[in-house]
Design a protein around this motif. Structure first.
Motif, PDB file in Angstrom:
ATOM      1  N   TYR A  91      -4.742  16.641  -5.274  1.00 32.92           N
ATOM      2  CA  TYR A  91      -4.149  15.401  -4.800  1.00 32.92           C
ATOM      3  C   TYR A  91      -4.223  15.253  -3.280  1.00 32.92           C
ATOM      4  O   TYR A  91      -4.153  14.137  -2.758  1.00 32.92           O
ATOM      5  CB  TYR A  91      -2.673  15.307  -5.229  1.00 32.92           C
ATOM      6  N   ALA A  92      -4.318  16.379  -2.581  1.00 35.63           N
ATOM      7  CA  ALA A  92      -4.327  16.340  -1.115  1.00 35.63           C
ATOM      8  C   ALA A  92      -5.548  15.558  -0.615  1.00 35.63           C
ATOM      9  O   ALA A  92      -6.653  15.707  -1.119  1.00 35.63           O
ATOM     10  CB  ALA A  92      -4.341  17.758  -0.555  1.00 35.63           C
ATOM     11  N   GLY A  93      -5.322  14.749   0.383  1.00 36.07           N
ATOM     12  CA  GLY A  93      -6.426  14.026   0.996  1.00 36.07           C
ATOM     13  C   GLY A  93      -6.804  12.732   0.321  1.00 36.07           C
ATOM     14  O   GLY A  93      -7.742  12.050   0.759  1.00 36.07           O
ATOM     15  N   THR A 128       0.843  -1.193   0.000  1.00 38.33           N
ATOM     16  CA  THR A 128       0.000   0.000   0.000  1.00 38.33           C
ATOM     17  C   THR A 128       0.877   1.242   0.000  1.00 38.33           C
ATOM     18  O   THR A 128       2.031   1.203   0.447  1.00 38.33           O
ATOM     19  CB  THR A 128      -0.946   0.028   1.213  1.00 38.33           C
ATOM     20  N   ALA A 129       0.331   2.335  -0.491  1.00 36.25           N
ATOM     21  CA  ALA A 129       1.090   3.582  -0.570  1.00 36.25           C
ATOM     22  C   ALA A 129       0.143   4.766  -0.441  1.00 36.25           C
ATOM     23  O   ALA A 129      -1.056   4.647  -0.711  1.00 36.25           O
ATOM     24  CB  ALA A 129       1.853   3.660  -1.886  1.00 36.25           C
ATOM     25  N   ASP A 130       0.694   5.897  -0.040  1.00 33.87           N
ATOM     26  CA  ASP A 130      -0.053   7.151   0.016  1.00 33.87           C
ATOM     27  C   ASP A 130      -0.114   7.692  -1.406  1.00 33.87           C
ATOM     28  O   ASP A 130       0.851   8.243  -1.921  1.00 33.87           O
ATOM     29  CB  ASP A 130       0.639   8.144   0.952  1.00 33.87           C
ATOM     30  N   LEU A 131      -1.253   7.537  -2.049  1.00 27.44           N
ATOM     31  CA  LEU A 131      -1.370   7.881  -3.466  1.00 27.44           C
ATOM     32  C   LEU A 131      -1.213   9.377  -3.697  1.00 27.44           C
ATOM     33  O   LEU A 131      -0.603   9.807  -4.689  1.00 27.44           O
ATOM     34  CB  LEU A 131      -2.711   7.396  -4.004  1.00 27.44           C
ATOM     35  N   GLY A 132      -1.764  10.198  -2.794  1.00 27.60           N
ATOM     36  CA  GLY A 132      -1.676  11.644  -2.964  1.00 27.60           C
ATOM     37  C   GLY A 132      -0.243  12.135  -2.937  1.00 27.60           C
ATOM     38  O   GLY A 132       0.161  12.974  -3.755  1.00 27.60           O
ATOM     39  N   VAL A 133       0.545  11.627  -2.006  1.00 23.19           N
ATOM     40  CA  VAL A 133       1.954  12.032  -1.905  1.00 23.19           C
ATOM     41  C   VAL A 133       2.710  11.619  -3.159  1.00 23.19           C
ATOM     42  O   VAL A 133       3.535  12.382  -3.687  1.00 23.19           O
ATOM     43  CB  VAL A 133       2.604  11.412  -0.649  1.00 23.19           C
ATOM     44  N   SER A 134       2.426  10.418  -3.655  1.00 21.80           N
ATOM     45  CA  SER A 134       3.090   9.947  -4.872  1.00 21.80           C
ATOM     46  C   SER A 134       2.781  10.856  -6.056  1.00 21.80           C
ATOM     47  O   SER A 134       3.678  11.211  -6.835  1.00 21.80           O
ATOM     48  CB  SER A 134       2.632   8.517  -5.166  1.00 21.80           C
ATOM     49  N   LEU A 135       1.518  11.246  -6.202  1.00 22.99           N
ATOM     50  CA  LEU A 135       1.147  12.121  -7.310  1.00 22.99           C
ATOM     51  C   LEU A 135       1.746  13.514  -7.156  1.00 22.99           C
ATOM     52  O   LEU A 135       2.150  14.141  -8.148  1.00 22.99           O
ATOM     53  CB  LEU A 135      -0.380  12.205  -7.402  1.00 22.99           C
ATOM     54  N   GLN A 136       1.822  14.010  -5.930  1.00 23.63           N
ATOM     55  CA  GLN A 136       2.434  15.325  -5.706  1.00 23.63           C
ATOM     56  C   GLN A 136       3.908  15.316  -6.089  1.00 23.63           C
ATOM     57  O   GLN A 136       4.409  16.261  -6.707  1.00 23.63           O
ATOM     58  CB  GLN A 136       2.251  15.728  -4.252  1.00 23.63           C
ATOM     59  N   ARG A 137       4.615  14.252  -5.734  1.00 28.35           N
ATOM     60  CA  ARG A 137       6.034  14.159  -6.094  1.00 28.35           C
ATOM     61  C   ARG A 137       6.225  14.104  -7.602  1.00 28.35           C
ATOM     62  O   ARG A 137       7.139  14.730  -8.145  1.00 28.35           O
ATOM     63  CB  ARG A 137       6.634  12.912  -5.444  1.00 28.35           C
TER      64      ARG A 137
END
Length: 370
Positions: free
Chosen positions: A241-243, A209-218
Motif C-alpha cells: 500500500y505504501a506509495g 481526494t484522499a491518500d489511498l495508501g493511508v486509507s488502505l493501511q488503516r
C-alpha cells in the motif's frame, strides 16, 4: 434472554459468529398481530450490537416466515416506527431467498427490506438510493422506517420498487461456470451498469481526494485487530500500500459483489447499498474510491469460479477483463491494492459469518502477495 442466544447464533443475519455471545438484553419491543418486534442488545467480545427480530412465543425469529405479513402491516400502521414517504405494500408477503445479512420481503409491487443489525443514523441504503432513483441501474425508493431507541434514531426498514423477474447475479454466474460457459459478455454489461451507478452517485454527492495508501493501511489494521490470519500479513500489505497516489473519492456502493446485483431482461440492477457489514455505519458513509466496488466484483468473480465445479481455467480472469472493459478502466497497481484489501476483508467476514468459506479469500491473499 438465554433462549435468544441460540436463536441468534444460528441465524444467517447474525454477524459475529467467531465470538461467543456474552449477553442478550431486550431494550425495546412492540406486539404485532403475529409475534413480537424486539430490539436486542447483543454483547460479544466486549462489543454490543443492536439487532431487530420478530419472535414467536417460543423465542424463534419469524420475520422471514410466518411473521412477514404482520411486519409489513405494522409498517403501514406505524407500529414498527415512523414511516417516511410511502409504503405501497400488498396483503401478502414472502421472504426473498438467498444469502442475506438482512431480510427482504416481497409484497405487492415493492420490496420491504428489514435491516437486522442496527446502528444510529440514516442507513446508507436509504441515503444513497433515495438520491439516485433516476438511474436505470437501481430500484427506486418509496419510503423508509425509523424508530427512536434509547434517545437515538435508527433505520429499521426500507421500501423500494421490486425488480420484476430479476435474477440473482451470483446464481447466474454459478450457472455459467457450471456449464463451462464464458461469462465475459455478462461481465461487460455488469461493468457498464456499475459505471452508470458510480456516475450517478458522483453527481448526487460531493467528491474529494484522499491518500489511498493511508486509507488502505488503516483498514488493514482494523481487520488485523479482528482476525489472526489478517494480522499475520499486515506488514506485507503495508509494503504494497505504501506509495500509492492520492485519488478521487466519492460515495460508492461499498460492498459490491455478484449477490448484490439482479439481471433483468435488459440490464443489471445494483441492490443493497449498505456497505460492508463488518464496518461501522460511520465508516460506511465516508467517501471512498470507486475502485473498492470494482475490486469487490472482481473478487466475487473469483468466488464464482472457485465455489462450484465446471469453471474452466481462466474463467474468472476472462470475466474480470470483460468487466473492466465495460467499466472503462485497465488493471493497475492501485486496483490490485484494492483487490487485496477486499480479500483481507473477506477473511474476516467469512470467519464471522461462513467459516466453511474462509479458504477462498485466504487463497486469494496468498496469490496477491506472491
Amino acid at each position: 434472554m438465554t433462549d435468544r442466544k441460540a436463536m441468534l447464533a444460528d441465524a444467517r443475519f447474525y454477524g459475529a459468529k467467531s465470538e461467543p455471545i456474552d449477553a442478550v438484553e431486550l431494550i425495546d419491543s412492540h406486539p404485532l398481530r403475529n409475534g413480537t418486534l424486539e430490539i436486542l442488545a447483543v454483547t460479544h467480545g466486549g462489543v454490543t450490537d443492536l439487532y431487530q427480530v420478530v419472535v414467536d412465543e417460543d423465542g424463534e425469529d419469524i420475520l422471514g416466515t410466518s411473521g412477514a405479513v404482520s411486519y409489513v402491516q405494522a409498517i403501514v400502521e406505524g407500529a414498527v416506527g415512523t414511516l417516511h414517504g410511502d409504503a405501497p405494500v400488498g396483503h401478502a408477503a414472502r421472504k426473498v431467498e438467498g444469502e442475506q445479512s438482512n431480510t427482504s420481503l416481497v409484497t405487492g409491487s415493492v420490496l420491504v427490506k428489514a435491516f437486522r443489525r442496527l446502528e444510529p443514523g440514516l442507513n446508507p441504503d436509504v441515503e444513497l438510493l433515495s438520491e439516485i432513483g433516476h438511474c436505470p441501474n437501481v430500484a427506486k425508493v418509496h419510503g423508509w422506517v425509523t424508530r427512536e431507541i434509547e434517545g437515538e434514531e435508527y433505520t429499521l426498514a426500507m421500501i423500494q420498487d421490486l425488480v420484476l423477474e430479476g435474477r440473482d447475479g451470483w446464481e447466474l454466474a454459478l450457472d455459467y461456470a457450471a456449464r463451462g460457459e464464458s461469462f465475459a459478455q455478462e461481465a461487460r454489461l455488469l461493468g457498464r451498469a456499475t459505471r452508470h451507478v458510480h456516475d450517478a452517485l458522483k453527481l448526487a454527492f460531493p467528491t474529494t481526494t484522499a491518500d489511498l495508501g493511508v486509507s488502505l493501511q488503516r483498514h488493514a489494521e482494523e481487520l488485523a485487530a479482528r482476525n489472526g490470519d489478517v494480522a499475520g500479513v499486515v506488514p506485507q500489505a503495508h509494503d504494497l500500500y505504501a506509495g500509492l497516489p492520492e485519488g478521487e473519492v466519492q460515495r460508492i456502493h461499498g460492498d459490491l459483489h455478484l449477490g448484490q446485483v439482479l439481471r433483468t431482461a435488459e440490464d443489471y440492477v445494483l441492490i443493497d447499498f449498505e456497505g460492508e457489514p463488518a464496518r461501522s455505519l460511520e465508516h460506511r458513509r465516508l467517501a471512498d474510491s470507486p475502485l473498492r466496488d470494482v475490486a469487490g466484483m472482481i473478487r466475487s468473480l473469483d468466488y464464482a469460479a472457485n465455489f462450484g465445479e465446471g469453471a474452466p481455467e481462466g474463467w474468472a480472469e476472462e470475466a474480470t477483463e470483460a468487466f473492466l472493459v465495460g467499466y472503462g478502466i485497465e488493471r493497475d497497481a492501485v486496483l490490485d491494492a484494492y483487490i487485496l484489501d477486499k480479500a483481507l476483508y473477506e477473511v474476516v467476514y467469512e470467519a464471522d459469518h461462513r467459516p466453511e468459506w474462509v479458504n477462498i479469500p485466504l487463497a486469494a491473499v496468498a496469490r496477491l502477495m506472491g
